[in-house]
Design a protein around this motif. Sequence first.
Motif, PDB file in Angstrom:
ATOM      1  N   ILE A   1     -49.912 -18.983 -11.819  1.00  0.00           N
ATOM      2  CA  ILE A   1     -49.224 -17.793 -12.284  1.00  0.00           C
ATOM      3  C   ILE A   1     -48.785 -17.986 -13.728  1.00  0.00           C
ATOM      4  O   ILE A   1     -47.958 -18.848 -14.030  1.00  0.00           O
ATOM      5  CB  ILE A   1     -48.025 -17.461 -11.379  1.00  0.00           C
ATOM      6  CG1 ILE A   1     -48.521 -17.079  -9.972  1.00  0.00           C
ATOM      7  CG2 ILE A   1     -47.211 -16.309 -11.973  1.00  0.00           C
ATOM      8  CD1 ILE A   1     -47.413 -16.782  -8.983  1.00  0.00           C
TER       9      ILE A   1
ATOM     10  N   ILE B   1     -49.378 -21.970  -6.514  1.00  0.00           N
ATOM     11  CA  ILE B   1     -49.046 -20.542  -6.529  1.00  0.00           C
ATOM     12  C   ILE B   1     -47.860 -20.304  -5.603  1.00  0.00           C
ATOM     13  O   ILE B   1     -47.946 -20.524  -4.390  1.00  0.00           O
ATOM     14  CB  ILE B   1     -50.238 -19.686  -6.070  1.00  0.00           C
ATOM     15  CG1 ILE B   1     -51.457 -19.915  -6.960  1.00  0.00           C
ATOM     16  CG2 ILE B   1     -49.845 -18.211  -6.020  1.00  0.00           C
ATOM     17  CD1 ILE B   1     -51.350 -19.345  -8.334  1.00  0.00           C
TER      18      ILE B   1
ATOM     19  N   ILE C   1     -45.281 -12.743 -14.587  1.00  0.00           N
ATOM     20  CA  ILE C   1     -45.119 -11.627 -13.653  1.00  0.00           C
ATOM     21  C   ILE C   1     -44.382 -10.513 -14.387  1.00  0.00           C
ATOM     22  O   ILE C   1     -43.313 -10.740 -14.961  1.00  0.00           O
ATOM     23  CB  ILE C   1     -44.350 -12.042 -12.386  1.00  0.00           C
ATOM     24  CG1 ILE C   1     -45.106 -13.146 -11.641  1.00  0.00           C
ATOM     25  CG2 ILE C   1     -44.148 -10.824 -11.470  1.00  0.00           C
ATOM     26  CD1 ILE C   1     -44.385 -13.658 -10.395  1.00  0.00           C
TER      27      ILE C   1
ATOM     28  N   VAL D   1     -49.007  -9.552 -11.341  1.00  0.00           N
ATOM     29  CA  VAL D   1     -49.058 -11.005 -11.450  1.00  0.00           C
ATOM     30  C   VAL D   1     -50.286 -11.372 -12.272  1.00  0.00           C
ATOM     31  O   VAL D   1     -51.413 -11.055 -11.884  1.00  0.00           O
ATOM     32  CB  VAL D   1     -49.140 -11.663 -10.054  1.00  0.00           C
ATOM     33  CG1 VAL D   1     -49.224 -13.177 -10.186  1.00  0.00           C
ATOM     34  CG2 VAL D   1     -47.933 -11.255  -9.207  1.00  0.00           C
TER      35      VAL D   1
ATOM     36  N   LEU E   1     -45.142 -17.255  -4.693  1.00  0.00           N
ATOM     37  CA  LEU E   1     -44.914 -15.826  -4.894  1.00  0.00           C
ATOM     38  C   LEU E   1     -44.373 -15.222  -3.603  1.00  0.00           C
ATOM     39  O   LEU E   1     -44.826 -15.573  -2.516  1.00  0.00           O
ATOM     40  CB  LEU E   1     -46.234 -15.145  -5.272  1.00  0.00           C
ATOM     41  CG  LEU E   1     -46.224 -13.625  -5.439  1.00  0.00           C
ATOM     42  CD1 LEU E   1     -45.440 -13.224  -6.686  1.00  0.00           C
ATOM     43  CD2 LEU E   1     -47.660 -13.095  -5.525  1.00  0.00           C
TER      44      LEU E   1
ATOM     45  N   LEU F   1     -52.718 -14.148 -13.587  1.00  0.00           N
ATOM     46  CA  LEU F   1     -53.151 -15.510 -13.301  1.00  0.00           C
ATOM     47  C   LEU F   1     -53.858 -16.100 -14.518  1.00  0.00           C
ATOM     48  O   LEU F   1     -54.652 -15.423 -15.175  1.00  0.00           O
ATOM     49  CB  LEU F   1     -54.109 -15.541 -12.110  1.00  0.00           C
ATOM     50  CG  LEU F   1     -53.546 -15.108 -10.742  1.00  0.00           C
ATOM     51  CD1 LEU F   1     -54.615 -15.263  -9.681  1.00  0.00           C
ATOM     52  CD2 LEU F   1     -52.310 -15.894 -10.378  1.00  0.00           C
TER      53      LEU F   1
END
Length: 256
Positions: free
Chosen positions: A212, A23, A215, A203, A25, A205
């Motif tokens: 991810i 992940i 987005i 976001v 971000l 998932l």
Amino acid sequence: MSLELKNITRSFEGSVRETLKDITLTVQDGEFVCLVGPSGCGKSTLLNIIAGLDRPTSGELLMNGAPVAGPGADRAMMFQEHALYPWLNVIDNVKFGMKLAKVPKEEQDRRAEHYLKMVRLWEFREYRIHEISGGMKQRTALARALCLNSPVLLMDEPFSALDKQTTNKLRADLEQIWEETKKTIVFVTHSVEEAVFLADRIVVLSDNPGCIKDIFTVDLPRPREIDSAEFLAVRHKILSCVEREVEKLAKEEYDQ
């Protein structure tokens, strides 16, 4: 205060796959980010890692470029359950975190009054917890979190146990509070509608392992009308992405 997640992976003993995998971000100062995805995809685990309540198996969490290894005053957490103390009244519940942080009493009084008025509970400050409604309990929990003056507010499905009318009101209240306080908010929700109403970015998932998927930037004017054609179009787009993940997960489970 920017929040950076770099290649966060989390696995648990006995599991054949990672709960979270790679992940990466960045959440900017003052941004409202919602995390959505299938049940069990690791949304709450990721939020707990950001809060410092859990640690990644690998990867790095940074606040303004500095590594984060545990809980801190720069991040306040609000859970699905209000976690209020029934033997305390509303205002003493709101002050509880400040007392633990050894905030001076005069400052406790000032903040408690300010934020209880912000969530429209000042008149109920002497009420016991069993005397107020579910929505009022969540507003009390929100005021308690806001009183810590943390620049980052982490929220784990705080409205999911409430009825639709109360939820809609609290969403609008939260949006107004966010605009007034300029806090950075990371918000976990199972409701795509809620995410579109609140978020600057959403976001999505995927599951098995959680990573991810996509987005989405929500470029809609505020306050948002959930019945508008523009809102419904964004909601449909994101819901389709989430539903594809749910269908994929169901197929994988069926094929095993």
